[in-house]
Motif scaffolding. Structure first.
Motif, PDB file in Angstrom:
ATOM      1  N   ILE A   1      -3.050 -20.809  -6.461  1.00  0.00           N
ATOM      2  CA  ILE A   1      -3.896 -19.929  -5.347  1.00  0.00           C
ATOM      3  C   ILE A   1      -3.544 -18.530  -5.733  1.00  0.00           C
ATOM      4  O   ILE A   1      -2.537 -18.127  -6.441  1.00  0.00           O
ATOM      5  CB  ILE A   1      -3.258 -20.098  -3.927  1.00  0.00           C
ATOM      6  CG1 ILE A   1      -3.287 -21.712  -3.616  1.00  0.00           C
ATOM      7  CG2 ILE A   1      -3.758 -19.314  -2.892  1.00  0.00           C
ATOM      8  CD1 ILE A   1      -2.165 -22.181  -2.782  1.00  0.00           C
ATOM      9  N   VAL A   2      -4.712 -17.642  -6.087  1.00  0.00           N
ATOM     10  CA  VAL A   2      -4.481 -16.470  -6.502  1.00  0.00           C
ATOM     11  C   VAL A   2      -5.318 -15.289  -5.432  1.00  0.00           C
ATOM     12  O   VAL A   2      -6.253 -15.706  -4.708  1.00  0.00           O
ATOM     13  CB  VAL A   2      -5.553 -16.001  -7.760  1.00  0.00           C
ATOM     14  CG1 VAL A   2      -4.914 -16.987  -8.758  1.00  0.00           C
ATOM     15  CG2 VAL A   2      -6.666 -16.282  -7.919  1.00  0.00           C
ATOM     16  N   ILE A   3      -4.819 -14.112  -5.410  1.00  0.00           N
ATOM     17  CA  ILE A   3      -5.268 -13.257  -4.605  1.00  0.00           C
ATOM     18  C   ILE A   3      -6.488 -12.563  -5.022  1.00  0.00           C
ATOM     19  O   ILE A   3      -6.466 -11.942  -6.177  1.00  0.00           O
ATOM     20  CB  ILE A   3      -4.249 -12.252  -4.220  1.00  0.00           C
ATOM     21  CG1 ILE A   3      -2.754 -12.714  -3.874  1.00  0.00           C
ATOM     22  CG2 ILE A   3      -4.788 -10.947  -3.395  1.00  0.00           C
ATOM     23  CD1 ILE A   3      -3.167 -13.407  -2.304  1.00  0.00           C
TER      24      ILE A   3
ATOM     25  N   ILE B   1      -8.160 -21.194  -6.945  1.00  0.00           N
ATOM     26  CA  ILE B   1      -8.673 -20.825  -5.493  1.00  0.00           C
ATOM     27  C   ILE B   1      -8.353 -19.588  -5.513  1.00  0.00           C
ATOM     28  O   ILE B   1      -7.210 -18.865  -5.336  1.00  0.00           O
ATOM     29  CB  ILE B   1      -8.414 -21.670  -4.445  1.00  0.00           C
ATOM     30  CG1 ILE B   1      -9.268 -21.229  -3.240  1.00  0.00           C
ATOM     31  CG2 ILE B   1      -6.976 -21.856  -4.310  1.00  0.00           C
ATOM     32  CD1 ILE B   1      -9.052 -22.239  -2.073  1.00  0.00           C
ATOM     33  N   ALA B   2      -9.297 -18.492  -5.183  1.00  0.00           N
ATOM     34  CA  ALA B   2      -9.041 -16.878  -4.889  1.00  0.00           C
ATOM     35  C   ALA B   2      -9.088 -16.840  -3.332  1.00  0.00           C
ATOM     36  O   ALA B   2     -10.231 -17.195  -2.924  1.00  0.00           O
ATOM     37  CB  ALA B   2      -9.837 -16.255  -5.498  1.00  0.00           C
ATOM     38  N   VAL B   3      -8.123 -16.101  -2.698  1.00  0.00           N
ATOM     39  CA  VAL B   3      -8.096 -15.791  -1.284  1.00  0.00           C
ATOM     40  C   VAL B   3      -7.887 -14.541  -1.087  1.00  0.00           C
ATOM     41  O   VAL B   3      -7.303 -13.725  -1.762  1.00  0.00           O
ATOM     42  CB  VAL B   3      -7.282 -16.857  -0.573  1.00  0.00           C
ATOM     43  CG1 VAL B   3      -7.606 -18.497  -0.819  1.00  0.00           C
ATOM     44  CG2 VAL B   3      -5.926 -16.721  -1.179  1.00  0.00           C
ATOM     45  N   PHE B   4      -8.404 -14.021   0.116  1.00  0.00           N
ATOM     46  CA  PHE B   4      -7.886 -12.743   0.757  1.00  0.00           C
ATOM     47  C   PHE B   4      -7.751 -12.608   2.175  1.00  0.00           C
ATOM     48  O   PHE B   4      -8.238 -13.698   2.919  1.00  0.00           O
ATOM     49  CB  PHE B   4      -8.838 -11.655   0.101  1.00  0.00           C
ATOM     50  CG  PHE B   4     -10.258 -11.925   0.746  1.00  0.00           C
ATOM     51  CD1 PHE B   4     -10.627 -11.128   1.997  1.00  0.00           C
ATOM     52  CD2 PHE B   4     -11.313 -12.837   0.167  1.00  0.00           C
ATOM     53  CE1 PHE B   4     -11.805 -11.100   2.408  1.00  0.00           C
ATOM     54  CE2 PHE B   4     -12.707 -12.676   0.829  1.00  0.00           C
ATOM     55  CZ  PHE B   4     -12.789 -12.086   1.946  1.00  0.00           C
ATOM     56  N   SER B   5      -7.035 -11.684   2.713  1.00  0.00           N
ATOM     57  CA  SER B   5      -6.825 -11.761   4.095  1.00  0.00           C
ATOM     58  C   SER B   5      -7.340 -10.485   4.774  1.00  0.00           C
ATOM     59  O   SER B   5      -7.538  -9.375   4.200  1.00  0.00           O
ATOM     60  CB  SER B   5      -5.157 -11.485   4.557  1.00  0.00           C
ATOM     61  OG  SER B   5      -5.045 -11.667   5.818  1.00  0.00           O
ATOM     62  N   LYS B   6      -8.103 -10.765   5.967  1.00  0.00           N
ATOM     63  CA  LYS B   6      -8.707  -9.620   6.539  1.00  0.00           C
ATOM     64  C   LYS B   6      -7.789  -8.819   7.458  1.00  0.00           C
ATOM     65  O   LYS B   6      -8.076  -7.680   7.893  1.00  0.00           O
ATOM     66  CB  LYS B   6      -9.849 -10.217   7.522  1.00  0.00           C
ATOM     67  CG  LYS B   6     -11.008 -10.789   6.702  1.00  0.00           C
ATOM     68  CD  LYS B   6     -12.073 -11.479   8.048  1.00  0.00           C
ATOM     69  CE  LYS B   6     -13.466 -11.861   7.206  1.00  0.00           C
ATOM     70  NZ  LYS B   6     -14.491 -12.428   8.183  1.00  0.00           N
ATOM     71  N   ASP B   7      -6.684  -9.600   7.734  1.00  0.00           N
ATOM     72  CA  ASP B   7      -5.730  -8.882   8.717  1.00  0.00           C
ATOM     73  C   ASP B   7      -4.488  -8.605   7.465  1.00  0.00           C
ATOM     74  O   ASP B   7      -3.931  -9.312   7.038  1.00  0.00           O
ATOM     75  CB  ASP B   7      -4.884  -9.929   9.639  1.00  0.00           C
ATOM     76  CG  ASP B   7      -3.963  -9.240  10.496  1.00  0.00           C
ATOM     77  OD1 ASP B   7      -3.566  -8.371  10.160  1.00  0.00           O
ATOM     78  OD2 ASP B   7      -3.792  -9.979  11.526  1.00  0.00           O
ATOM     79  N   PRO B   8      -3.875  -7.417   7.530  1.00  0.00           N
ATOM     80  CA  PRO B   8      -3.275  -6.509   6.616  1.00  0.00           C
ATOM     81  C   PRO B   8      -1.612  -7.451   7.020  1.00  0.00           C
ATOM     82  O   PRO B   8      -0.731  -7.159   6.283  1.00  0.00           O
ATOM     83  CB  PRO B   8      -3.247  -5.212   6.887  1.00  0.00           C
ATOM     84  CG  PRO B   8      -3.690  -4.817   7.852  1.00  0.00           C
ATOM     85  CD  PRO B   8      -4.676  -6.059   8.360  1.00  0.00           C
ATOM     86  N   ASN B   9      -1.417  -7.818   7.983  1.00  0.00           N
ATOM     87  CA  ASN B   9      -0.178  -8.444   8.638  1.00  0.00           C
ATOM     88  C   ASN B   9      -0.220  -9.748   8.041  1.00  0.00           C
ATOM     89  O   ASN B   9       1.023 -10.647   8.381  1.00  0.00           O
ATOM     90  CB  ASN B   9      -0.100  -8.428   9.966  1.00  0.00           C
ATOM     91  CG  ASN B   9       0.033  -6.979  10.440  1.00  0.00           C
ATOM     92  OD1 ASN B   9       0.621  -6.121   9.908  1.00  0.00           O
ATOM     93  ND2 ASN B   9      -0.628  -6.537  11.717  1.00  0.00           N
ATOM     94  N   VAL B  10      -1.187 -10.484   7.676  1.00  0.00           N
ATOM     95  CA  VAL B  10      -1.260 -11.931   7.306  1.00  0.00           C
ATOM     96  C   VAL B  10      -1.369 -12.196   5.853  1.00  0.00           C
ATOM     97  O   VAL B  10      -2.170 -11.736   5.106  1.00  0.00           O
ATOM     98  CB  VAL B  10      -2.374 -12.553   8.129  1.00  0.00           C
ATOM     99  CG1 VAL B  10      -2.620 -14.239   7.587  1.00  0.00           C
ATOM    100  CG2 VAL B  10      -2.460 -12.519   9.538  1.00  0.00           C
ATOM    101  N   ASP B  11      -0.219 -12.776   5.183  1.00  0.00           N
ATOM    102  CA  ASP B  11      -0.018 -12.987   3.881  1.00  0.00           C
ATOM    103  C   ASP B  11      -1.074 -14.141   3.458  1.00  0.00           C
ATOM    104  O   ASP B  11      -0.834 -15.111   3.644  1.00  0.00           O
ATOM    105  CB  ASP B  11       1.288 -13.203   3.270  1.00  0.00           C
ATOM    106  CG  ASP B  11       1.370 -13.535   1.960  1.00  0.00           C
ATOM    107  OD1 ASP B  11       0.337 -13.363   1.254  1.00  0.00           O
ATOM    108  OD2 ASP B  11       2.607 -14.119   1.206  1.00  0.00           O
ATOM    109  N   PRO B  12      -1.985 -13.996   2.427  1.00  0.00           N
ATOM    110  CA  PRO B  12      -3.219 -14.944   2.489  1.00  0.00           C
ATOM    111  C   PRO B  12      -2.413 -16.126   1.597  1.00  0.00           C
ATOM    112  O   PRO B  12      -2.768 -17.260   1.591  1.00  0.00           O
ATOM    113  CB  PRO B  12      -4.099 -14.349   1.611  1.00  0.00           C
ATOM    114  CG  PRO B  12      -3.792 -12.982   1.171  1.00  0.00           C
ATOM    115  CD  PRO B  12      -2.613 -12.620   2.158  1.00  0.00           C
TER     116      PRO B  12
END
Length: 348
Positions: free
Chosen positions: A272-274, A235-246
């Protein structure tokens, strides 16, 4: 038919959520058929039912004519004038013709109609409820197993988990509870058919949405999922908030969040991958847990050559090529994995 019947209808409306008017309309149609069957099909009749008392009237509809050709469908002008002086040729008159023992027939018909209407309406209510829930997650209990199909009790109705949507090797025993994906809802002659899935990638997606508040809130997003049900998922995830580690959000404290999902999927491995806009970085991440030395991407052909340390080659490819296959599905790129020594030889 009496007030008790009307009260019973109101109870049905409360309990089953079926409109009283729907039952009345169906009853009136059925009573017309019953009348014609028992008292003559050649008449043009209507049935009127009092919504308060339950009293039933059979009404004949007759056209005002000069000369009667069919006494069941027509009435002479003279007779019509006796009823009301205003009637003219071509008008239609309603005349009550309720037979004496029609109440008994009405009661029998009413019972059959109400039972059928309850079934139909319950099916409609279930269909309307579940058609809007396609692609949602639901918890159900195994009710029975027949010809490899697993029938799941959802409370109001029964759904089917066909063999193709089951996880290979997973056992389904009567009384077991599972989280399942509502894959499809179809209308059939036997009522709504709800198809469930345990193997669809979206089941994993929904489980992460349930367990990870940051995904549910839209701070962390799932970019893509590739899955070989029962064995492994990426599962590939990313964060919209730079302060939140996906990655940290999905894994949870000491792996608590991802553990709940792995347990629900009976031990299925989850990587889980970025996700990254940089395709080379994303491809490298997708081959986790393998280390990657170099990625050379060909944008035009959507293919990439990946170089990994010699000792990591089998890990990068995975058992029977699974890791490489899932990475290719996750990125939607063709990936060719080479060891460092293979790459050097080719370069030389």
């Amino acid at each position: 038919m009496n007030g008790d019947f009307i009260n019973a209808l109101r109870e049905i409306q409360k309990e089953k959520g079926i409109s009283e008017e729907v039952i009345f309309d169906a009853l009136e149609s059925a009573l017309i058929s019953s009348y014609k069957k028992n008292f003559g099909a050649s008449q043009n009749v209507e049935v009127e039912m009092d919504r308060t008392t339950g009293k039933v009237k059979v009404i004949a509809l007759k056209e005002v004519v000069e000369e009667i050709d069919n006494e069941y469908l027509e009435i002479s002008l003279d007779e019509a004038k006796q009823i009301d002086d205003k009637f003219q040729i071509g008008d239609f008159i309603k005349i009550e013709i309720t037979p004496k023992d029609f109440g008994r027939i009405a009661a029998q018909t009413a019972k059959q109609v109400v039972i059928q209407r309850i079934r139909d309406a319950e099916r409609d209510v279930i269909f309307d409820e579940f058609i809007n829930r396609e692609n949602e997650i639901i918890t159900g209990q195994v009710q029975r197993i027949s010809k490899s199909n697993v029938y799941i009790d959802l409370g109001k109705t029964e759904a089917i988990l066909p063999p193709v949507e089951q996880i290979d090797g997973e056992e389904y025993n009567q009384g077991d509870r599972f989280k399942l994906l509502i894959l499809e809802v179809k209308k059939t002659t036997k009522g709504p058919q709800i198809i469930l899935s345990r193997s669809h990638p979206n089941l994993v997606k929904r489980l992460f949405e349930l367990e990870v508040p940051e995904i549910n809130d839209g701070i962390v997003e799932i970019f893509s999922i590739s899955r070989e049900a029962g064995s492994r998922t990426k599962i590939a995830v990313f964060s919209k908030d730079p302060n939140v580690d996906p990655l940290g959000s999905c894994v949870g404290f000491k792996g608590s969040r991802v553990k709940v999902i792995v347990d629900e999927l009976k031990g299925e491995k989850i990587d889980i991958v970025i996700w990254s806009k940089d395709i080379e970085e994303f491809i490298a991440n997708s081959l986790s847990p393998s280390k990657v030395l170099k990625v050379m991407a060909n944008e035009k052909e959507k293919s990439a050559v990946v170089v990994v340390p010699d000792y990591q080659l089998s890990l990068a490819i995975g058992k029977e090529g699974q890791n490489a296959r899932l990475a290719a599905k996750l990125t939607n790129w063709k990936i060719d994995i080479k060891s460092e020594s293979q790459y050097k030889e080719e370069c030389e």
